[in-house]
Design a protein around this motif. Structure first.
Motif, short mmCIF file in Angstrom:
data_model
loop_
_atom_site.label_atom_id
_atom_site.label_comp_id
_atom_site.label_asym_id
_atom_site.label_seq_id
_atom_site.Cartn_x
_atom_site.Cartn_y
_atom_site.Cartn_z
N ASP A 136 0.65 -1.22 -0.02
CA ASP A 136 -0.02 -0.11 -0.04
C ASP A 136 0.72 1.17 -0.08
O ASP A 136 1.69 1.38 0.93
CB ASP A 136 -0.82 -0.05 1.24
N TRP A 137 0.76 1.99 -1.24
CA TRP A 137 1.82 3.04 -1.16
C TRP A 137 1.15 4.14 0.07
O TRP A 137 0.14 4.52 0.40
CB TRP A 137 1.34 3.99 -2.41
N GLY A 138 2.28 4.56 0.68
CA GLY A 138 2.25 5.30 1.98
C GLY A 138 2.94 4.74 3.08
O GLY A 138 3.15 3.44 3.19
N HIS A 139 3.33 5.47 4.03
CA HIS A 139 4.18 4.95 5.08
C HIS A 139 3.43 4.37 6.26
O HIS A 139 4.13 3.44 6.98
CB HIS A 139 4.86 6.14 5.57
N TYR A 140 2.22 4.36 6.57
CA TYR A 140 1.65 3.86 7.43
C TYR A 140 0.52 2.66 7.26
O TYR A 140 -0.04 3.00 6.08
CB TYR A 140 0.87 4.98 8.53
N CYS A 141 0.27 1.78 7.99
CA CYS A 141 -0.80 0.82 7.88
C CYS A 141 -2.41 1.52 8.03
O CYS A 141 -2.11 2.05 8.96
CB CYS A 141 -0.43 -0.24 9.00
N SER A 142 -2.86 1.44 7.22
CA SER A 142 -4.24 2.02 7.12
C SER A 142 -5.36 1.01 7.13
O SER A 142 -6.61 1.49 6.66
CB SER A 142 -4.29 3.12 5.98
N GLY A 143 -5.03 0.00 7.52
CA GLY A 143 -6.38 -1.10 7.64
C GLY A 143 -6.00 -2.24 6.67
O GLY A 143 -4.95 -2.23 5.87
N TYR A 144 -7.23 -2.94 6.24
CA TYR A 144 -7.10 -4.15 5.55
C TYR A 144 -8.08 -4.15 4.63
O TYR A 144 -8.53 -5.27 3.87
CB TYR A 144 -6.97 -5.27 6.24
N ALA A 145 -8.55 -2.87 4.08
CA ALA A 145 -9.32 -2.74 2.93
C ALA A 145 -8.65 -3.28 1.71
O ALA A 145 -7.57 -2.52 1.33
CB ALA A 145 -9.78 -1.55 2.82
N ILE A 146 -9.23 -4.31 0.99
CA ILE A 146 -8.45 -4.83 -0.06
C ILE A 146 -8.11 -3.97 -1.23
O ILE A 146 -6.99 -3.82 -2.01
CB ILE A 146 -9.18 -6.10 -0.73
N SER A 147 -9.00 -2.93 -1.44
CA SER A 147 -9.02 -2.06 -2.34
C SER A 147 -7.97 -1.09 -2.45
O SER A 147 -7.42 -0.17 -3.21
CB SER A 147 -10.36 -1.20 -2.87
N GLU A 148 -7.38 -0.98 -1.14
CA GLU A 148 -6.27 0.12 -0.78
C GLU A 148 -4.92 -0.23 -1.10
O GLU A 148 -4.05 0.39 -1.47
CB GLU A 148 -6.34 0.37 0.88
N TYR A 149 -4.86 -1.64 -1.58
CA TYR A 149 -3.37 -2.15 -1.84
C TYR A 149 -3.07 -2.10 -3.40
O TYR A 149 -4.13 -2.45 -4.12
CB TYR A 149 -3.44 -3.41 -1.04
N ASP A 150 -2.00 -1.57 -3.58
CA ASP A 150 -1.56 -1.31 -5.09
C ASP A 150 -1.10 -2.67 -5.71
O ASP A 150 -1.19 -2.88 -6.66
CB ASP A 150 -0.64 -0.44 -5.05
N TYR A 151 -0.27 -3.44 -4.99
CA TYR A 151 0.31 -4.47 -5.59
C TYR A 151 0.01 -5.75 -4.80
O TYR A 151 0.29 -5.73 -3.50
CB TYR A 151 1.86 -4.23 -5.73
N TRP A 152 0.04 -7.02 -5.53
CA TRP A 152 -0.33 -8.15 -4.81
C TRP A 152 0.56 -9.39 -5.33
O TRP A 152 1.01 -9.29 -6.57
CB TRP A 152 -1.84 -8.68 -4.82
N GLY A 153 0.99 -9.98 -4.36
CA GLY A 153 1.69 -11.33 -4.73
C GLY A 153 0.71 -12.48 -5.31
O GLY A 153 -0.47 -12.02 -4.93
N GLN A 154 1.37 -13.43 -5.65
CA GLN A 154 0.52 -14.59 -6.08
C GLN A 154 0.04 -15.72 -5.00
O GLN A 154 -0.74 -16.32 -5.27
CB GLN A 154 1.46 -15.37 -7.22
N GLY A 155 0.65 -15.63 -3.79
CA GLY A 155 -0.03 -16.34 -2.99
C GLY A 155 1.01 -17.68 -2.63
O GLY A 155 1.57 -18.20 -3.46
N THR A 156 1.12 -17.92 -1.33
CA THR A 156 1.76 -19.05 -1.06
C THR A 156 0.79 -20.02 0.00
O THR A 156 0.21 -19.67 0.94
CB THR A 156 3.20 -19.03 -0.39
N GLN A 157 0.83 -21.29 -0.03
CA GLN A 157 -0.26 -22.32 0.53
C GLN A 157 0.39 -22.39 1.88
O GLN A 157 1.81 -23.21 1.93
CB GLN A 157 -0.43 -23.36 -0.34
N VAL A 158 0.01 -22.39 3.03
CA VAL A 158 0.37 -22.92 4.25
C VAL A 158 -0.81 -23.76 4.69
O VAL A 158 -2.04 -23.48 4.85
CB VAL A 158 0.31 -21.71 5.12
N THR A 159 -0.52 -25.08 5.01
CA THR A 159 -1.28 -26.03 5.41
C THR A 159 -0.91 -26.49 6.87
O THR A 159 0.36 -27.00 7.00
CB THR A 159 -1.40 -27.16 4.69
#
Length: 125
Positions: free
Chosen positions: A99-122
């Motif tokens: 999320d562009w910006g220096h501080y954590c601003s919550g977990y609204a998915i639309s706020e985040y600019d870049y995402w990884g592809q994910g890694t499975q944890v079981t």
């Protein structure tokens, strides 16, 4: 190409530990807050932890407090999630997001600019 890539997932027994990494390529993470999300089958994606760009601010979902630790090394362009005392309910695909910006601003998915592809944890019982 701007991307995030997670690694470190796998299969672990109840009570075990895993360490996830999130590496950025094509851009630097210095000015981004980074969050970890997870998504279990049939459930919505949920925020797990966040760390500000300077590491001065971290926060955790209640479900992982005291067990997970987020950290970052801006020189390596990498963010980490150390997961201890894992439980079967931690089983999910884990994603990092920037999320562009220096501080954590919550977990609204639309706020985040870049995402990884994910890694499975079981986590097995």
């Amino acid at each position: 190409q701007l991307r995030l890539a997670e690694s470190g997932g796998g299969l672990v027994q109840f009570g075990g530990s895993l360490s996830l990494s999130c590496v950025a390529s094509g851009f630097t993470l210095d000015h981004f807050a980074i969050a970890w999300f997870r998504q279990a089958p049939g459930e919505e994606r949920e925020g797990v932890s966040c760390i500000s760009s300077s590491t001065s601010d971290t926060n955790y979902a209640d479900s992982v407090k005291g067990r997970f630790t987020v950290s970052r090394d801006n020189a390596k362009n990498t963010v980490y999630l150390q997961m201890n005392s894992l439980k079967p309910e931690d089983t999910a695909v884990y994603y990092c997001a920037a999320d562009w910006g220096h501080y954590c601003s919550g977990y609204a998915i639309s706020e985040y600019d870049y995402w990884g592809q994910g890694t499975q944890v079981t986590v097995s019982p």
